[in-house]
Write a protein that holds these residues in place. Sequence first.
Motif, PDB file in Angstrom:
ATOM      1  N   VAL A  33       0.821  -1.224   0.000  1.00 19.50           N
ATOM      2  CA  VAL A  33       0.000   0.000   0.000  1.00 19.50           C
ATOM      3  C   VAL A  33       0.853   1.271   0.000  1.00 19.50           C
ATOM      4  N   ASP A  34       2.155   1.153   0.300  1.00 16.84           N
ATOM      5  CA  ASP A  34       2.985   2.342   0.466  1.00 16.84           C
ATOM      6  C   ASP A  34       4.416   2.010   0.062  1.00 16.84           C
ATOM      7  N   ILE A  35       5.000   2.786  -0.853  1.00 20.18           N
ATOM      8  CA  ILE A  35       6.389   2.539  -1.241  1.00 20.18           C
ATOM      9  C   ILE A  35       7.113   3.855  -1.463  1.00 20.18           C
ATOM     10  N   ASN A  36       8.362   3.879  -1.028  1.00 23.55           N
ATOM     11  CA  ASN A  36       9.227   5.050  -1.154  1.00 23.55           C
ATOM     12  C   ASN A  36      10.507   4.641  -1.866  1.00 23.55           C
ATOM     13  N   ILE A  37      10.829   5.317  -2.963  1.00 24.18           N
ATOM     14  CA  ILE A  37      12.023   5.022  -3.756  1.00 24.18           C
ATOM     15  C   ILE A  37      12.863   6.283  -3.850  1.00 24.18           C
ATOM     16  N   GLU A  38      14.150   6.167  -3.524  1.00 26.93           N
ATOM     17  CA  GLU A  38      15.040   7.331  -3.563  1.00 26.93           C
ATOM     18  C   GLU A  38      16.338   7.006  -4.274  1.00 26.93           C
ATOM     19  N   TYR A  39      16.787   7.907  -5.138  1.00 25.01           N
ATOM     20  CA  TYR A  39      18.095   7.860  -5.784  1.00 25.01           C
ATOM     21  C   TYR A  39      18.316   6.656  -6.698  1.00 25.01           C
ATOM     22  N   PHE A  40      17.277   5.972  -7.067  1.00 30.17           N
ATOM     23  CA  PHE A  40      17.392   4.913  -8.064  1.00 30.17           C
ATOM     24  C   PHE A  40      16.003   4.696  -8.614  1.00 30.17           C
ATOM     25  N   GLY A  41      15.874   3.779  -9.545  1.00 31.45           N
ATOM     26  CA  GLY A  41      14.549   3.489 -10.081  1.00 31.45           C
ATOM     27  C   GLY A  41      14.470   3.802 -11.558  1.00 31.45           C
ATOM     28  N   SER A  42      13.625   3.074 -12.251  1.00 35.88           N
ATOM     29  CA  SER A  42      13.470   3.206 -13.694  1.00 35.88           C
ATOM     30  C   SER A  42      12.008   3.007 -14.058  1.00 35.88           C
ATOM     31  N   ASP A  43      11.691   3.241 -15.314  1.00 33.34           N
ATOM     32  CA  ASP A  43      10.341   2.964 -15.801  1.00 33.34           C
ATOM     33  C   ASP A  43       9.981   1.503 -15.576  1.00 33.34           C
ATOM     34  N   GLU A  44      10.950   0.628 -15.821  1.00 30.39           N
ATOM     35  CA  GLU A  44      10.702  -0.812 -15.652  1.00 30.39           C
ATOM     36  C   GLU A  44      10.301  -1.136 -14.221  1.00 30.39           C
ATOM     37  N   LEU A  45      11.000  -0.549 -13.256  1.00 30.17           N
ATOM     38  CA  LEU A  45      10.676  -0.801 -11.848  1.00 30.17           C
ATOM     39  C   LEU A  45       9.299  -0.252 -11.511  1.00 30.17           C
ATOM     40  N   LEU A  46       9.004   0.951 -11.982  1.00 32.94           N
ATOM     41  CA  LEU A  46       7.717   1.573 -11.667  1.00 32.94           C
ATOM     42  C   LEU A  46       6.553   0.725 -12.194  1.00 32.94           C
ATOM     43  N   VAL A  47       6.696   0.228 -13.402  1.00 35.97           N
ATOM     44  CA  VAL A  47       5.642  -0.605 -13.989  1.00 35.97           C
ATOM     45  C   VAL A  47       5.565  -1.953 -13.274  1.00 35.97           C
ATOM     46  N   TYR A  48       6.725  -2.478 -12.859  1.00 33.45           N
ATOM     47  CA  TYR A  48       6.757  -3.742 -12.101  1.00 33.45           C
ATOM     48  C   TYR A  48       5.942  -3.594 -10.814  1.00 33.45           C
ATOM     49  N   ILE A  49       6.141  -2.481 -10.125  1.00 29.86           N
ATOM     50  CA  ILE A  49       5.391  -2.223  -8.890  1.00 29.86           C
ATOM     51  C   ILE A  49       3.895  -2.124  -9.183  1.00 29.86           C
ATOM     52  N   ALA A  50       3.546  -1.375 -10.216  1.00 32.76           N
ATOM     53  CA  ALA A  50       2.131  -1.169 -10.545  1.00 32.76           C
ATOM     54  C   ALA A  50       1.452  -2.475 -10.942  1.00 32.76           C
ATOM     55  N   ASP A  51       2.145  -3.321 -11.676  1.00 30.11           N
ATOM     56  CA  ASP A  51       1.575  -4.596 -12.124  1.00 30.11           C
ATOM     57  C   ASP A  51       1.241  -5.512 -10.955  1.00 30.11           C
ATOM     58  N   ARG A  52       1.991  -5.398  -9.861  1.00 30.09           N
ATOM     59  CA  ARG A  52       1.833  -6.336  -8.744  1.00 30.09           C
ATOM     60  C   ARG A  52       1.207  -5.694  -7.508  1.00 30.09           C
ATOM     61  N   SER A  53       0.840  -4.429  -7.616  1.00 30.74           N
ATOM     62  CA  SER A  53       0.343  -3.719  -6.432  1.00 30.74           C
ATOM     63  C   SER A  53      -0.800  -2.792  -6.822  1.00 30.74           C
ATOM     64  N   SER A  54      -1.859  -3.355  -7.334  1.00 37.06           N
ATOM     65  CA  SER A  54      -2.972  -2.531  -7.806  1.00 37.06           C
ATOM     66  C   SER A  54      -3.665  -1.777  -6.668  1.00 37.06           C
ATOM     67  N   GLY A  55      -3.437  -2.206  -5.427  1.00 34.82           N
ATOM     68  CA  GLY A  55      -4.048  -1.542  -4.272  1.00 34.82           C
ATOM     69  C   GLY A  55      -3.176  -0.468  -3.659  1.00 34.82           C
TER      70      GLY A  55
END
Length: 312
Positions: A85-107
């Motif tokens: 339900v809550d995620i914080n990403i700092e100083y790294f991350g990509s489009d691939e990671l963002l979509v990976y999170i969205a695909d598995r965390s619709s809530g």
Amino acid sequence: MSDEPEQRNWLELPRDVTASIFSRLGAIDILKSVQNVCSLWRNICKDPSMWRSIDMRNPGYLYDMDHVLEQMCMHAVDRSNGDLVDINIEYFGSDELLVYIADRSSGLRRLRIACCSCISDEGLREAASKLTLLEELEITYCCPYISADALEVVGRCCPHLKSFKFNKKVYMRPHIESDEDAQVIAQNMHELRHLQLLGNKLTNCGLQAILDGCPHLQSLDLRQCFNVILRGDLEKRCTERIKHLWRPQDSTEGFEYDTTSYDFGSPYEDYPSGPSDISLMSDDDYDYELEFSDDYPYDYDDFFEEYYFDQI
């Protein structure tokens, strides 16, 4: 009677107490260290309830480790078993990671990305289309800057958004005025209660649009929005409607990141004699070497890839 202090066995703590303590640690510490202490702690760290909130905050000096941090983040998301339900990403991350999170965390309810240089409009748009329950979104100091077009998709796809923080590095020159972000927010984020726009180039017209389009707004942070001039009817409207108002010239003390204003005017105008007066540093003048503590006895690549990934 012995004066020796009683030694506590941490393994005897109730499971829920131990889990509560672990939940206050960052995901990197849990995955890298805590889960490897003993089988009991490892078992607790695999509980999906431990991963409803994932904090991938890091100091920002893990150079060339983006790929490893992304793998760790993906592993943490997998452990949440869809309950994130809550995620914080700092100083790294990509489009691939963002979509990976969205695909598995619709809530997902809260997403925070800060100082991420590899997240683009495309990644944000695709992720937003899958995060329809999102209530809080923060995008801070992400370069290249996310465009107003991507924000429009966020507004349309995330109708429950109540808190939006969209902060940019401040530069004083060249002077630019732009109400694109403000217009998109006004037209697509009507349920906002909290809005933070550090360093935005909006003008009084953009601010008027936000006040018109966001009737539920309770807090508004306009620090370093130097194109906004709060006076007269506009100032009165803000002070009467907004419970918590930060003005453009208010102090940024307490803000988590450096808020230095940059000047992209002529590089030589402050040096009358021209570039010869500027002290230039070559790559040899910088010290890139990292000092490893006892917690990091190896090169980061060796430590994370050879040690961490062997443990999961």
